[in-house]
Design an enzyme around this catalytic site. Structure first.
Site, PDB file in Angstrom:
ATOM      1  N   GLU A 158      -1.706 -14.869   0.592  1.00 40.62           N
ATOM      2  CA  GLU A 158      -1.987 -14.050   1.768  1.00 40.62           C
ATOM      3  C   GLU A 158      -3.362 -14.401   2.338  1.00 40.62           C
ATOM      4  O   GLU A 158      -3.539 -14.548   3.538  1.00 40.62           O
ATOM      5  CB  GLU A 158      -1.917 -12.573   1.377  1.00 40.62           C
TER       6      GLU A 158
ATOM      7  N   SER B 174       0.812  -1.225   0.000  1.00 41.28           N
ATOM      8  CA  SER B 174       0.000   0.000   0.000  1.00 41.28           C
ATOM      9  C   SER B 174       0.840   1.267   0.000  1.00 41.28           C
ATOM     10  O   SER B 174       1.926   1.313   0.573  1.00 41.28           O
ATOM     11  CB  SER B 174      -0.911   0.024   1.234  1.00 41.28           C
TER      12      SER B 174
END
Lengths: 372, 403
Positions: free
Chosen positions: B256, B141
């Site tokens: 993930e 991010s």
């Protein structure tokens, strides 16, 4: 661990889908709803020829001795077809009850007829003022010679006018619950139609001094209680599978429609609001599929299954209607019309959610199995 | 459907469970204060417990379980995905340190290197990951690249043997405690946005990298802002080919979603709540007799069962070379929304006592529910929001159009 169907089940699923899409499409459901005939007999006989009626019946009674997982495959296929047939009542409920009875004379008399498609049966459980469960059965059976005399009123008896036998839940003073297979043509039985959402031609069944031979006793006392709890598990799994079939189909047709239907110059399936409806439907269908699969597996293995069965039925009972309503939302106004199939699945999902215990009933059973 | 473990799987389940019961301190279950499936880094209260955790992880590594499903030649045991799932389930149930749900390096970066790394890269990184010698953080991010990861701007420009990095990462969980970043950077500013990014492994100690702590909703140092100011990273650290990053990203995100679930944690927390409900009263009445409480407990138990079903389904599909792309996103949606639902239900069941934030004689379950109430906010946001998961299910799974 393998959460797919077995090869045999996949073959059965494909053949059931193929057969039902040809012979039991939605026009058949609508026609059956409006017909005097209680259910399409010709269709029933064809299904019997394919071995569907004997799927869980032992080989010695002309069945194929499959388990609850096999039964679920067919119930799922029938849910997707919104089939207007007394299959659940005859095979999943009455067939299972007979199968588990220790009355071999009665089994010998009725199970081969069920397997052959010559005998249709329905269950008579709920009474006026009662809902789910066995706690307040009033319908009384009294021993008289080698007969019992039954008095009482039963409600929500599916396809009653087409049934040859009723599985009647009664109480015998001093013994507790008693279950009988009662010949539907017996003197003292009267039927009154009570139409319900899913067109399953339900009736009130009044039994006034109905004489039933002792040889028609399926189970009595503790044995009857144990048998009914066991039948309830099979029935709840079967209904969960039927709902699963309906909501998988609703999801499939809604996704297809979302790809085809154009508004604002693009397929509505390109809008995230519609995509998220579809994704939620797919997630809940999958969730229901594996909960039901786990419950069916536990029952088939003979493992303690109450918690898993009730989880599956509680979940399916809520998810069914929720998914149908999303399907209606995606289809828009046409889905509010009789000519469109969506309402058949909405009706089926709601009615199935209330058969053998709704979400609240089964949630309570889950709580009990958690030790609460 | 067949839900039975094979004899080998069953034996492993029992061996692992016995190991966990024997090797973890008896009261270990009360040490970590982490709500199931949140993305917060929750500190342990006692610094000594970090020592216990490190010593325990060494034992797990010695058993070969830390990288259980990796091929044997890379230090793994070559176990199946179901066995990996058993490991994840048992470790998270026991709240054990070293479960793949606690390790980005072993759970995500290692498997990615095995798929897309060169032999030299595998030889350099894999042993250290397998031995739990290094830890990593996810450098995805940025301030203007959240759900839209294709918009990352951190630039990596070739200069001699290095890439020179400039830019900023954010929501960098645990970066301050880790050694390296598994980072996605822009290697071609002129390409279309999804075609100009790459994966690169960045040493935290690289000159030019600075971090600023960001305190999470509970006041814990969980996140960081990480700044790259002419940080020079060797070219050999670029993984999976230049400008191929987005191509690999979907797989990395799959790992993930699958490995970070920690499904056993739900069961454990539910058991604590159930135990409390069975043994306490409200207004003189046993909590477990209150109809709304019974209903909420049954509902949460059912949702946990759904999570378990999707968890096993994902694993057994991988073992049979089926692609669980719908199932892995469904698992992520279901498990993370369950994290919130369970906290909400627990809060309602506990009533005014649920809001207590410090352990005392009045706070049920070590005041975990108020933590869970706050921590679980992260669940449906981290690792792809629920909305992004639903887009994936609709587009990848159901074939609805990308518009």
């Amino acid at each position: 661990m393998n959460l797919d169907l077995t090869t045999e089940q996949k073959i059965m699923q494909a053949s059931a889908k193929d057969f039902l899409s040809k012979h039991c499409h939605s026009d058949v459901s609508r026609a059956a709803r409006d017909a005097d005939e209680v259910y399409p007999l010709a269709l029933w006989k064809q299904m019997a020829q394919m071995g569907w009626m004997g799927i869980t019946i032992e080989e010695q009674y002309d069945g194929t001795e499959g388990n609850v997982q096999d039964l679920s495959v067919l119930m799922e296929a029938m849910g997707a077809a919104s089939a207007p047939l007394p299959y659940f009542t005859t095979v999943a409920v009455c067939g299972t009850a007979l199968q588990q009875s220790s009355n071999s004379v009665l089994k010998e008399a009725l199970l081969p007829a069920i397997a052959a498609g010559d005998l249709v049966a329905s269950y008579a459980l709920i009474e006026p003022g009662n809902s789910y469960g066995l706690s307040n059965i009033q319908c009384a059976a009294t021993a008289q010679g080698d007969c019992y005399v039954i008095n009482g009123t039963k409600l929500f008896v599916e396809y009653a006018r087409g049934a040859d036998y009723f599985l009647v839940v009664t109480v015998v003073e001093g013994s507790g619950l008693a279950l009988f297979m009662v010949d539907a043509s017996s003197e003292g039985i009267s039927l009154r139609s009570m139409p319900t959402l899913d067109y399953s031609k339900q009736c009130e069944v009044k039994l006034q001094n109905v004489q039933v031979a002792s040889k028609n006793l399926v189970a009595i006392g503790d044995e009857a209680m144990a048998l009914l709890l066991s039948v309830e598990q099979v029935a709840a799994v079967a209904k969960s599978a039927e709902i699963l079939g309906a909501i998988q189909l609703v999801t499939d047709i809604s996704v297809t429609y979302a790809k085809d239907r154009t508004q604002f110059d693009q397929p509505i399936g390109g809008f995230q609001s519609i995509q998220h409806h579809c994704a939620n439907m797919a997630v809940e269908v999958d969730s229901s599929r594996y909960l039901t699969g786990m419950a069916a597996w536990k029952v088939a293995q003979g493992l303690p299954a109450q918690k898993e069965v009730s989880m599956a039925k509680a979940f399916a009972s809520k998810a069914g209607v929720r998914i149908c309503k999303l399907g209606h939302q995606i289809h828009g106004a046409i889905s509010f019309c009789d000519e469109h199939d969506m309402h058949l699945f909405l009706r089926k999902s709601q009615s199935a959610s209330m058969a053998f215990g709704d979400a609240d009933y089964h949630n309570e059973k889950v709580a009990q199995s958690l030790g609460l | 459907m067949d839900f039975t473990f094979t004899d080998k799987e069953q034996a492993f389940y029992e061996e692992l469970d016995d190991f966990l019961n024997a090797e973890l301190p008896v009261d270990w279950g009360s040490k970590p204060v982490r709500w199931p499936h949140d993305y917060a880094e929750s500190p342990m209260k006692d610094a000594k417990d970090y020592e216990v955790a490190r010593a325990f992880v060494k034992k797990v590594v010695a058993k070969g379980w830390f990288t259980i499903s990796w091929p044997k030649e890379y230090g793994g045991k070559g176990y199946s995905n179901v066995e990996q799932a058993i490991y994840d389930e048992r470790m998270s149930y026991h709240r054990a340190p070293g479960g793949s749900s606690g390790s980005i390096a072993a759970g995500i970066v290692g498997p990615m290197l095995l798929r897309i790394g060169t032999l030299e890269q595998q030889q350099k990184w894999i042993p250290r990951i397998a031995n739990a010698e290094i830890s990593m953080w996810l450098g995805y991010s940025e301030p203007n690249a959240g759900s839209d990861l294709g918009s990352v701007r951190t630039s990596a420009v070739e200069d001699g043997d290095d890439y020179v990095l400039n830019g900023q990462k954010c929501w960098s969980s645990g970066a301050h405690n880790a050694d390296y970043s598994w980072m996605i950077v822009r290697t071609d500013p002129d390409a279309r946005k999804h075609q100009g990014v790459s994966f690169i492994i960045v040493d935290n100690k690289t000159p030019g990298i600075t971090m600023r702590p960001v305190y999470n909703i509970l006041g814990d140092h969980s996140f960081n802002e990480v700044f790259m100011d002419n940080a020079r990273v060797p070219k050999e650290n670029l993984i999976g080919g230049k400008n191929k990053g987005f191509y690999h990203l979907m797989k990395a995100l799959d790992f993930e979603r699958i490995t970070l679930v920690g499904i056993g944690g739900f069961k454990r927390m539910f058991e604590e709540l159930l135990d409390y409900v069975k043994n306490n009263t409200r207004n003189g009445e046993p909590l477990g007799k209150i109809p709304s409480v019974r209903s909420k407990m049954a509902d949460i138990a059912t949702k946990i069962e759904v999570g378990y079903m999707l968890f096993w389904r994902t694993a057994e599909m991988l073992d049979r070379d089926q692609d669980p792309n719908v199932e892995s996103s469904a698992l992520k949606v279901v498990a993370t929304e369950l994290a919130r639902d369970m906290a909400e239900a627990a809060m309602e069941i506990l009533g005014p006592y649920g809001q207590l934030t410090e352990d005392s004689e009045y706070s049920p379950i070590r005041a975990m529910v108020s933590r869970g109430f706050l921590e679980s906010i992260s669940a449906t946001i981290g690792a792809g929001t629920s909305e992004i998961q639903r887009n994936i299910i609709a587009q990848r799974g159901l074939g609805l159009p990308r518009v």
